[in-house]
Design a protein around this motif. Structure first.
Motif, PDB file in Angstrom:
ATOM      1  N   ASP A  18       0.832  -1.207   0.000  1.00 40.50           N
ATOM      2  CA  ASP A  18       0.000   0.000   0.000  1.00 40.50           C
ATOM      3  C   ASP A  18       0.864   1.254   0.000  1.00 40.50           C
ATOM      4  OD1 ASP A  18      -2.357  -1.427   0.004  1.00 40.50           O
ATOM      5  OD2 ASP A  18      -2.571  -1.418   2.181  1.00 40.50           O
ATOM      6  N   TYR A  19       1.913   1.223   0.825  1.00 38.69           N
ATOM      7  CA  TYR A  19       2.808   2.376   0.900  1.00 38.69           C
ATOM      8  C   TYR A  19       3.470   2.630  -0.451  1.00 38.69           C
ATOM      9  CZ  TYR A  19       7.012   5.068   1.585  1.00 38.69           C
ATOM     10  OH  TYR A  19       7.999   6.002   1.432  1.00 38.69           O
ATOM     11  N   TYR A  20       3.979   1.571  -1.056  1.00 37.03           N
ATOM     12  CA  TYR A  20       4.708   1.739  -2.314  1.00 37.03           C
ATOM     13  C   TYR A  20       3.798   2.277  -3.413  1.00 37.03           C
ATOM     14  CZ  TYR A  20       7.720   1.007  -6.278  1.00 37.03           C
ATOM     15  OH  TYR A  20       8.470   1.229  -7.405  1.00 37.03           O
ATOM     16  N   LEU A  21       2.585   1.759  -3.501  1.00 41.05           N
ATOM     17  CA  LEU A  21       1.664   2.183  -4.559  1.00 41.05           C
ATOM     18  C   LEU A  21       1.196   3.619  -4.387  1.00 41.05           C
ATOM     19  CD1 LEU A  21      -0.470  -1.076  -4.962  1.00 41.05           C
ATOM     20  CD2 LEU A  21       1.352  -0.242  -6.462  1.00 41.05           C
ATOM     21  N   ASP A  22       1.519   4.220  -3.231  1.00 38.87           N
ATOM     22  CA  ASP A  22       1.189   5.624  -2.990  1.00 38.87           C
ATOM     23  C   ASP A  22       2.448   6.490  -2.964  1.00 38.87           C
ATOM     24  OD1 ASP A  22      -0.831   7.590  -2.489  1.00 38.87           O
ATOM     25  OD2 ASP A  22      -0.169   7.693  -0.409  1.00 38.87           O
ATOM     26  N   SER A  23       3.590   5.885  -3.349  1.00 41.66           N
ATOM     27  CA  SER A  23       4.868   6.584  -3.245  1.00 41.66           C
ATOM     28  C   SER A  23       5.216   7.321  -4.538  1.00 41.66           C
ATOM     29  CB  SER A  23       5.989   5.588  -2.923  1.00 41.66           C
ATOM     30  OG  SER A  23       6.241   4.748  -4.040  1.00 41.66           O
ATOM     31  N   HIS A  24       6.171   8.227  -4.424  1.00 39.72           N
ATOM     32  CA  HIS A  24       6.649   8.958  -5.605  1.00 39.72           C
ATOM     33  C   HIS A  24       7.314   8.007  -6.591  1.00 39.72           C
ATOM     34  CE1 HIS A  24       8.346  12.124  -8.074  1.00 39.72           C
ATOM     35  NE2 HIS A  24       9.549  11.612  -7.914  1.00 39.72           N
ATOM     36  N   ALA A  25       8.016   6.999  -6.064  1.00 40.71           N
ATOM     37  CA  ALA A  25       8.700   6.027  -6.924  1.00 40.71           C
ATOM     38  C   ALA A  25       7.713   5.340  -7.858  1.00 40.71           C
ATOM     39  CB  ALA A  25       9.422   4.992  -6.067  1.00 40.71           C
ATOM     40  N   PHE A  26       6.525   5.026  -7.354  1.00 37.89           N
ATOM     41  CA  PHE A  26       5.499   4.395  -8.186  1.00 37.89           C
ATOM     42  C   PHE A  26       4.865   5.409  -9.128  1.00 37.89           C
ATOM     43  CE2 PHE A  26       0.981   3.413  -8.867  1.00 37.89           C
ATOM     44  CZ  PHE A  26       1.098   2.220  -9.555  1.00 37.89           C
ATOM     45  N   LEU A  27       4.558   6.581  -8.618  1.00 34.93           N
ATOM     46  CA  LEU A  27       3.841   7.569  -9.415  1.00 34.93           C
ATOM     47  C   LEU A  27       4.649   8.084 -10.586  1.00 34.93           C
ATOM     48  CD1 LEU A  27       2.120   9.610  -6.554  1.00 34.93           C
ATOM     49  CD2 LEU A  27       1.095   7.875  -8.034  1.00 34.93           C
ATOM     50  N   LYS A  28       5.988   8.010 -10.506  1.00 39.89           N
ATOM     51  CA  LYS A  28       6.800   8.503 -11.614  1.00 39.89           C
ATOM     52  C   LYS A  28       6.982   7.457 -12.715  1.00 39.89           C
ATOM     53  CE  LYS A  28      11.440   7.402  -9.859  1.00 39.89           C
ATOM     54  NZ  LYS A  28      12.736   7.961  -9.418  1.00 39.89           N
ATOM     55  N   LEU A  29       6.503   6.226 -12.477  1.00 40.64           N
ATOM     56  CA  LEU A  29       6.548   5.203 -13.515  1.00 40.64           C
ATOM     57  C   LEU A  29       5.576   5.556 -14.640  1.00 40.64           C
ATOM     58  CD1 LEU A  29       6.464   1.949 -11.328  1.00 40.64           C
ATOM     59  CD2 LEU A  29       8.457   2.897 -12.495  1.00 40.64           C
ATOM     60  N   SER A  30       5.845   5.054 -15.828  1.00 39.02           N
ATOM     61  CA  SER A  30       4.915   5.265 -16.940  1.00 39.02           C
ATOM     62  C   SER A  30       3.611   4.534 -16.658  1.00 39.02           C
ATOM     63  CB  SER A  30       5.521   4.743 -18.239  1.00 39.02           C
ATOM     64  OG  SER A  30       5.667   3.325 -18.182  1.00 39.02           O
ATOM     65  N   SER A  31       2.556   4.925 -17.341  1.00 37.62           N
ATOM     66  CA  SER A  31       1.255   4.301 -17.130  1.00 37.62           C
ATOM     67  C   SER A  31       1.280   2.784 -17.366  1.00 37.62           C
ATOM     68  CB  SER A  31       0.203   4.964 -18.027  1.00 37.62           C
ATOM     69  OG  SER A  31      -1.066   4.355 -17.875  1.00 37.62           O
ATOM     70  N   PRO A  32       1.902   2.290 -18.462  1.00 35.80           N
ATOM     71  CA  PRO A  32       1.976   0.835 -18.651  1.00 35.80           C
ATOM     72  C   PRO A  32       2.733   0.140 -17.532  1.00 35.80           C
ATOM     73  CG  PRO A  32       2.465   1.962 -20.708  1.00 35.80           C
ATOM     74  CD  PRO A  32       2.449   3.012 -19.642  1.00 35.80           C
ATOM     75  N   ALA A  33       3.822   0.767 -17.056  1.00 38.56           N
ATOM     76  CA  ALA A  33       4.609   0.167 -15.976  1.00 38.56           C
ATOM     77  C   ALA A  33       3.802   0.132 -14.683  1.00 38.56           C
ATOM     78  CB  ALA A  33       5.902   0.940 -15.773  1.00 38.56           C
ATOM     79  N   GLN A  34       3.034   1.186 -14.425  1.00 38.27           N
ATOM     80  CA  GLN A  34       2.191   1.206 -13.231  1.00 38.27           C
ATOM     81  C   GLN A  34       1.178   0.060 -13.253  1.00 38.27           C
ATOM     82  OE1 GLN A  34       0.341   5.039 -12.726  1.00 38.27           O
ATOM     83  NE2 GLN A  34       2.239   6.056 -12.141  1.00 38.27           N
ATOM     84  N   LYS A  35       0.586  -0.158 -14.405  1.00 37.94           N
ATOM     85  CA  LYS A  35      -0.396  -1.238 -14.519  1.00 37.94           C
ATOM     86  C   LYS A  35       0.262  -2.592 -14.273  1.00 37.94           C
ATOM     87  CE  LYS A  35      -3.528   1.189 -17.666  1.00 37.94           C
ATOM     88  NZ  LYS A  35      -4.121   1.236 -19.028  1.00 37.94           N
ATOM     89  N   ASP A  36       1.489  -2.753 -14.750  1.00 30.83           N
ATOM     90  CA  ASP A  36       2.216  -3.998 -14.545  1.00 30.83           C
ATOM     91  C   ASP A  36       2.532  -4.192 -13.071  1.00 30.83           C
ATOM     92  OD1 ASP A  36       3.241  -6.353 -15.543  1.00 30.83           O
ATOM     93  OD2 ASP A  36       5.228  -5.528 -15.954  1.00 30.83           O
ATOM     94  N   TYR A  37       2.977  -3.128 -12.412  1.00 31.60           N
ATOM     95  CA  TYR A  37       3.268  -3.200 -10.974  1.00 31.60           C
ATOM     96  C   TYR A  37       2.004  -3.522 -10.186  1.00 31.60           C
ATOM     97  CZ  TYR A  37       8.148  -1.648 -10.658  1.00 31.60           C
ATOM     98  OH  TYR A  37       9.518  -1.583 -10.711  1.00 31.60           O
ATOM     99  N   GLU A  38       0.909  -2.886 -10.537  1.00 27.96           N
ATOM    100  CA  GLU A  38      -0.357  -3.141  -9.830  1.00 27.96           C
ATOM    101  C   GLU A  38      -0.771  -4.601  -9.978  1.00 27.96           C
ATOM    102  OE1 GLU A  38      -2.812  -0.262 -11.678  1.00 27.96           O
ATOM    103  OE2 GLU A  38      -2.354   1.333 -10.217  1.00 27.96           O
TER     104      GLU A  38
END
Length: 301
Positions: A18-38
């Protein structure tokens, strides 16, 4: 949602996710990368979410990894890699916990060696461009092959990256943020101009040909690959070929053509030579050229 001042070694892995998905490190990923991480973090949460950070061990992680392998070796390794990144984030915050991933016994990703032959590419494109319903698919594949780019980046390519007057395309790759600057050949320019005449009113270079919910959207990965399979079947091409193989085929062709490695990197966006190693295949053409150069050298002695 766990906050940084509440995240401790006693927190559960679900709290860290939960912490990571709300972090700057996650938010700066590209949209496709975010979806993959999720997607990957959902799997991690299901397997290990209730485990406390202080209690994560190599055996526990390996049990989860064995379950992930049911999704395929590549996917299991991707999930493990993302878990490692997130655990290292916690360690970097000062938490005294173990990252078990580097110590796990993981399988090696199977190396894919399939390459498109030029005549197979032409057969695919001829078939795709023969029917308006497949034109955007054909363009995505043609751009990936001609420029040696990832299908995902071509699928999401927007018109602001294309300069038809200067005949160039400027892309920031989604995987690592590399910037590449590519010329547009005359054959590709012909198709792009047709596409621009049809779809310049919306942002995507190769959108789905029919609007959805009142808007033209890019193809999803799943339906793009489904259309690619339909085109392959109509063109009488082997099932083993995939759109994802286009980048490998293009880079391998550059290697075989004797293109300087530095120039290949300028096209592919790779940051170092070692990243190109998987594309340097042992082929008959390459071996023939090497032996011919050797013979020519010996004759001069």
């Amino acid at each position: 949602m766990a906050k940084i001042n509440k995240l401790t070694a006693n927190s559960r892995i679900a709290d860290l996710l939960d912490y990571y998905l709300d972090s700057h490190a996650f938010l700066k990923l590209s949209s496709p990368a975010q979806k993959d991480y999720e997607s990957c973090t959902k799997v991690i949460r299901a397997s290990l979410g209730s485990v406390r950070l202080r209690d994560i061990t190599v055996p526990k992680a390996e049990v989860a990894y064995e379950e992930w392998l049911k999704r395929g070796t590549y996917r299991a390794n991707k999930i493990a890699a993302i878990m490692s990144i997130i655990l290292n984030k916690a360690i970097g915050m000062g938490l005294r916990i173990l990252n078990p991933v580097p110590h796990m016994d993981r399988k090696t990703n199977p190396e894919r060696k399939v390459l498109w032959e030029p005549d197979q590419v032409y057969a695919f494109l001829d078939t795709a461009y023969s029917d308006i319903k497949w034109r955007s698919i054909g363009l995505i594949v043609q751009m990936a092959y001609e420029w040696g780019q990832r299908i995902g980046d071509m699928r999401l390519l927007t018109w602001d990256c294309i300069d038809l007057d200067k005949k160039r395309c400027d892309i920031t790759q989604s995987k690592r943020g590399a910037e590449v600057h590519l010329p547009i050949s005359d054959p590709l320019m012909h198709v792009l101009k047709q596409q621009h005449d049809t779809f310049s009113f919306q942002p995507y270079v190769a959108p789905q040909i029919k609007p959805s919910d009142g808007a033209y959207k890019p193809y999803r990965k799943d339906n793009l690959f489904s259309y690619v399979n339909d085109i392959k079947q109509a063109a009488g091409l082997p099932d083993e070929l995939t759109a994802m193989d286009m980048r490998r085929s293009a880079i391998t062709e550059m290697v075989e053509a004797g293109v300087d490695i530095t120039q290949i990197k300028q096209v592919s966006g790779h940051s170092n030579i070692n990243s190109l190693t998987p594309y340097i295949k042992h082929t008959y053409t390459g071996a023939s050229e090497a032996l011919a150069q050797r013979s020519a050298y010996k004759e001069k002695q």
